[in-house]
Scaffold this motif. Structure first.
Motif, PDB file in Angstrom:
ATOM      1  N   ARG A   1      -3.252   5.944  13.334  1.00  0.00           N
ATOM      2  CA  ARG A   1      -4.308   5.297  12.192  1.00  0.00           C
ATOM      3  C   ARG A   1      -4.943   6.813  11.067  1.00  0.00           C
ATOM      4  N   LYS A   2      -5.450   6.101  10.586  1.00  0.00           N
ATOM      5  CA  LYS A   2      -5.683   7.474   8.974  1.00  0.00           C
ATOM      6  C   LYS A   2      -7.706   7.482   9.968  1.00  0.00           C
TER       7      LYS A   2
ATOM      8  N   SER B   1     -10.584   5.380   9.385  1.00  0.00           N
ATOM      9  CA  SER B   1      -9.884   3.921   9.385  1.00  0.00           C
ATOM     10  C   SER B   1     -10.812   3.134  10.218  1.00  0.00           C
TER      11      SER B   1
ATOM     12  N   ASP C   1     -13.996   2.467   8.813  1.00  0.00           N
ATOM     13  CA  ASP C   1     -13.352   1.412   7.442  1.00  0.00           C
ATOM     14  C   ASP C   1     -13.353  -0.108   8.626  1.00  0.00           C
ATOM     15  N   GLU C   2     -13.039   0.057   9.725  1.00  0.00           N
ATOM     16  CA  GLU C   2     -12.220  -1.632  10.244  1.00  0.00           C
ATOM     17  C   GLU C   2     -13.926  -2.183  11.145  1.00  0.00           C
TER      18      GLU C   2
ATOM     19  N   ARG D   1      -9.764  -6.764   4.008  1.00  0.00           N
ATOM     20  CA  ARG D   1      -8.796  -5.809   3.627  1.00  0.00           C
ATOM     21  C   ARG D   1      -7.870  -6.393   2.669  1.00  0.00           C
ATOM     22  N   ASP D   2      -7.772  -5.944   1.471  1.00  0.00           N
ATOM     23  CA  ASP D   2      -6.288  -6.509   0.701  1.00  0.00           C
ATOM     24  C   ASP D   2      -5.145  -5.500   1.428  1.00  0.00           C
ATOM     25  N   PRO D   3      -4.392  -5.946   1.832  1.00  0.00           N
ATOM     26  CA  PRO D   3      -2.708  -5.704   2.570  1.00  0.00           C
ATOM     27  C   PRO D   3      -2.511  -5.035   1.492  1.00  0.00           C
TER      28      PRO D   3
ATOM     29  N   THR E   1      -2.716  -2.708  -1.589  1.00  0.00           N
ATOM     30  CA  THR E   1      -3.522  -1.303  -1.466  1.00  0.00           C
ATOM     31  C   THR E   1      -4.886  -1.000  -0.855  1.00  0.00           C
ATOM     32  N   GLY E   2      -4.566  -1.886   0.578  1.00  0.00           N
ATOM     33  CA  GLY E   2      -5.472  -1.336   1.733  1.00  0.00           C
ATOM     34  C   GLY E   2      -7.148  -0.803   1.135  1.00  0.00           C
ATOM     35  N   SER E   3      -7.475  -1.600  -0.112  1.00  0.00           N
ATOM     36  CA  SER E   3      -9.631  -1.276  -1.029  1.00  0.00           C
ATOM     37  C   SER E   3     -10.081  -2.322   0.525  1.00  0.00           C
ATOM     38  N   THR E   4     -11.168  -2.056   0.930  1.00  0.00           N
ATOM     39  CA  THR E   4     -12.133  -2.419   1.902  1.00  0.00           C
ATOM     40  C   THR E   4     -13.367  -3.517   0.864  1.00  0.00           C
TER      41      THR E   4
END
Length: 77
Positions: free
Chosen positions: A54-55, A58, A61-62, A68-70, A72-75
């Motif tokens: 995991r970052k 993360s 953020d979670e 969450r955009d799968p 780009t990872g944008s949330t």
């Protein structure tokens, strides 16, 4: 039927002593391996989260983001 000879009793005592030595040695090697892992993590600046795949940020953020955009990872919420 239980075996009663002194030879068997002596061998069992030796086996118990060896089992104890084996357990102690395994524990010592495990501690040494963990110490080496922790030292390498510190040397390279690796966090527990990174180790788990995991970052570092993360977890926060979670919990705060609803979507969450799968790609780009944008949330966002």
């Amino acid at each position: 039927m239980a075996y009663q000879s002194s030879e068997i009793a002596q061998l069992r005592a030796q086996q118990e002593a060896l089992d104890k030595q084996l357990a102690e040695l395994k524990e010592r090697e495990t501690r040494q391996a963990l110490n080496e892992i922790v030292a390498k993590m510190r040397e390279y600046g690796i966090s527990i989260n990174e180790l788990m795949g995991r970052k570092a940020d993360s977890l926060s953020d979670e919990h705060s983001a609803k979507y969450r955009d799968p790609v780009t990872g944008s949330t966002w919420s």
